[in-house]
Design an enzyme around this catalytic site. Structure first.
Site, short mmCIF file in Angstrom:
data_model
loop_
_atom_site.label_atom_id
_atom_site.label_comp_id
_atom_site.label_asym_id
_atom_site.label_seq_id
_atom_site.Cartn_x
_atom_site.Cartn_y
_atom_site.Cartn_z
CE LYS A 105 4.09 -7.72 -0.79
NZ LYS A 105 3.86 -6.25 -1.94
CG ASP A 145 7.44 -4.22 -0.99
OD1 ASP A 145 6.02 -4.04 -2.04
OD2 ASP A 145 6.85 -4.16 0.23
P1 NAD Z 1 10.54 2.24 -1.97
O1 NAD Z 1 11.34 1.73 -0.95
O2 NAD Z 1 10.75 2.14 -3.47
O3 NAD Z 1 10.07 3.90 -0.70
C1 NAD Z 1 9.76 3.53 0.43
C2 NAD Z 1 9.95 5.69 0.84
O4 NAD Z 1 8.84 5.80 1.94
C3 NAD Z 1 10.41 5.96 0.84
O5 NAD Z 1 11.19 7.77 0.29
C4 NAD Z 1 11.25 5.82 2.37
O6 NAD Z 1 12.28 6.82 2.84
C5 NAD Z 1 10.00 6.67 2.94
N1 NAD Z 1 9.11 6.25 4.06
C6 NAD Z 1 9.54 5.23 5.55
N2 NAD Z 1 9.31 5.34 6.36
C7 NAD Z 1 8.96 6.29 6.25
C8 NAD Z 1 7.81 7.05 7.34
N3 NAD Z 1 7.46 6.83 8.20
N4 NAD Z 1 7.58 8.12 7.03
C9 NAD Z 1 7.93 8.82 5.49
N5 NAD Z 1 8.26 8.47 4.40
C10 NAD Z 1 9.05 7.11 4.95
O7 NAD Z 1 9.17 1.37 -1.72
P2 NAD Z 1 8.10 1.88 -2.40
O8 NAD Z 1 8.54 0.59 -3.81
O9 NAD Z 1 7.71 2.73 -3.38
O10 NAD Z 1 7.04 0.65 -1.50
C11 NAD Z 1 6.29 1.94 -1.00
C12 NAD Z 1 4.75 0.88 -0.93
O11 NAD Z 1 3.89 0.90 -1.89
C13 NAD Z 1 4.64 -0.34 0.35
O12 NAD Z 1 3.52 0.09 1.01
C14 NAD Z 1 4.60 -1.28 -1.04
O13 NAD Z 1 4.09 -1.71 -0.90
C15 NAD Z 1 3.89 -0.21 -2.06
N6 NAD Z 1 3.68 -0.68 -3.24
C16 NAD Z 1 4.85 -0.86 -4.37
C17 NAD Z 1 5.00 -1.32 -5.18
C18 NAD Z 1 5.57 -0.93 -6.58
O14 NAD Z 1 5.56 -1.54 -7.54
N7 NAD Z 1 7.23 -1.12 -5.94
C19 NAD Z 1 3.58 -1.55 -5.79
C20 NAD Z 1 2.37 -2.19 -4.96
C21 NAD Z 1 2.68 -1.09 -3.07
#
Ligand code: NAD
Length: 417
Positions: A105, A145
């Site tokens: 990561k 991510d």
């Molecule tokens: P992203 O940046 O697209 O979205 C994150 C969202 O969370 C946004 O809408 C933001 O406003 C919101 N957010 C931030 N802080 C917040 C809070 N305190 N309360 C409520 N909402 C809040 O990111 P993503 O890619 O969707 O990733 C989200 C999670 O999923 C992370 O933990 C990431 O590691 C995990 N994840 C993502 C992927 C991927 O392929 N995108 C894969 C595996 C895991």
């Protein structure tokens, strides 16, 4: 939000599963620490000609089952320990769905909203230049991510290929299709959360059609999960982002809410919402399914006392602290862990890498079919281990499955002085 150190949470999760795994203390100790961590200070020229020094990390946790694999996050809260924890979760995630990768990561400590597009491009290329000796399609394969996506992946691929004087699209995944990306990658994480929830409801003899769902975080992982669950007939009654939460008793149309967020920057203010409240209130709603899809530590031990959802499917990485797990293990809430529920992202990254190496590209239908097979097989395996071991929760059972696979690969390889 709790201040729990995510790296300590990871180590505690491994300790919890240790008693179900046939491995010595020394071997398990090795699996609680990354093999190496790169910490670098990137010098980036800003648009006004000044130079900023910006910290970035890449952690390579474990390579026993294959090349290191994991995303790169741009966020002001990135720390060395956060990156180490996320790299460990990747190693166990790849093992639980049985794809041939280790865990890695990376992160850059910035708020990307403070940077112009050209500054972000220079910053990303600077990081790619630092990463060049450590990455490669057989060595370490980054991916998107939080706050990174196709654009950043395309820049990293281009920088790497230019410096190496080659074409090697498999050095990174999550690219645009015209740069070698896979069909179905953007939806893959949310799709695995939906599939996990669907299998979980089936296992628990509950009906997903008509179930009330709350989703915390409306980015890539959260909004796609909401959309796919809605397509299965679930009522998405509450969603949130960093500005707050919205509620509607009969459920939202997730696509309309997404359009509103695209136009205004937030889900808050969506005209059909009946109520608005805090993120904390969303997490304690009495719903059938709760999907935390924002960041780690969303639910700590205190908040867990008030969680009323029947099922939690973790789209985010590490949204529950170990204390929250302990509280929920004693309650009626079933938690289906991140290392299964969001593994679709890395699984379709794996398909992308396979396609890049074969220079032969699949249809979206094939990608989705293969993903469904991987997630449902992993789900069945997890439930079987949960029942056989009598583990206190699904997370511990998932770690038992994953650690066993990593230990087997390590022990079969033998020691190299
Ligand atoms: P992203 O940046 O697209 O979205 C994150 C969202 O969370 C946004 O809408 C933001 O406003 C919101 N957010 C931030 N802080 C917040 C809070 N305190 N309360 C409520 N909402 C809040 O990111 P993503 O890619 O969707 O990733 C989200 C999670 O999923 C992370 O933990 C990431 O590691 C995990 N994840 C993502 C992927 C991927 O392929 N995108 C894969 C595996 C895991």
């Amino acid at each position: 939000m709790s201040e729990a150190n995510p790296f300590e949470s990871l180590q505690e999760q491994i300790d919890d599963a240790a008693s179900y795994v046939d491995a010595g203390e020394d071997v398990l100790n090795r699996l609680k620490h990354p093999e190496r961590v790169l910490e670098t200070n990137l010098s980036v020229e800003m648009d006004d000609g000044s130079v900023e020094v910006i910290k970035a990390f890449r952690s390579q946790f474990n390579g026993d089952r294959g090349p290191y694999k994991g995303g790169i996050r741009y966020h002001p809260g990135v720390t060395r320990d956060e990156v180490k924890a996320l790299s460990g979760w990747m190693a166990y995630k790849c093992a639980v769905v049985d794809i041939p990768y280790g865990g890695g990561k990376g992160g850059i400590v910035i708020d990307p909203a403070d940077f112009s597009e050209s500054e972000l491009e220079r910053l990303t290329r600077s990081f790619a230049t630092e990463l060049r000796p450590f990455i490669g399609e057989d060595r370490d394969i980054p991916a998107p991510d939080v706050n990174t996506g196709r654009r950043e992946m395309n820049w990293i691929k281009d920088t790497y290929e230019t410096l190496e004087n080659t074409t090697e699209p498999g050095v990174i995944t999550g690219k645009s299709p015209s740069s070698g990306g896979s069909e179905g990658r953007v939806e893959a994480t949310g799709r695995s959360t939906m599939l996990t929830a669907r299998e979980a409801f089936d296992y628990l003899d509950k009906d997903l059609a008509g179930a009330d769902v709350a989703v915390q975080g409306y980015g890539n992982a959260g909004w796609i999960t909401a959309k796919l669950l809605h397509e299965l007939g679930a009522n998405v009654v509450a969603v949130s982002d960093s500005s707050g939460a919205i509620y509607r008793e009969v459920g939202f149309n997730p696509v309309d809410v997404k359009n509103h967020k695209n136009e205004t920057g937030s889900v808050v203010g969506y005209p059909e919402a009946e109520d608005e409240f805090s993120n904390e209130d969303l997490l304690t709603l009495d719903v059938d399914l709760l999907v935390p899809a924002a960041l780690e530590n969303a639910i700590d031990g205190d908040l867990a006392q008030d969680v009323s959802a029947d099922v939690i499917a973790e789209a985010a990485n590490g949204p529950l602290t170990p204390e929250a797990d302990d509280v929920l293990a004693e309650s009626d809430t079933y938690v289906f862990p991140d290392i299964l529920a969001n593994a679709g992202g890395v699984t379709v990254s794996y398909f992308e890498w396979v396609q890049n190496r074969q220079r032969f590209y699949w249809t979206e239908e094939r990608v989705n079919e293969e993903l469904e097979r991987v997630i449902t097989d992993a789900f069945d395996n997890l439930v079987e281990t949960y029942e056989e071991t009598g583990a206190s929760n699904m997370r511990t059972a998932a770690y038992a499955v994953a650690i066993e696979r990593v230990v087997d690969a390590y022990e079969e390889g033998g020691n190299w002085p």
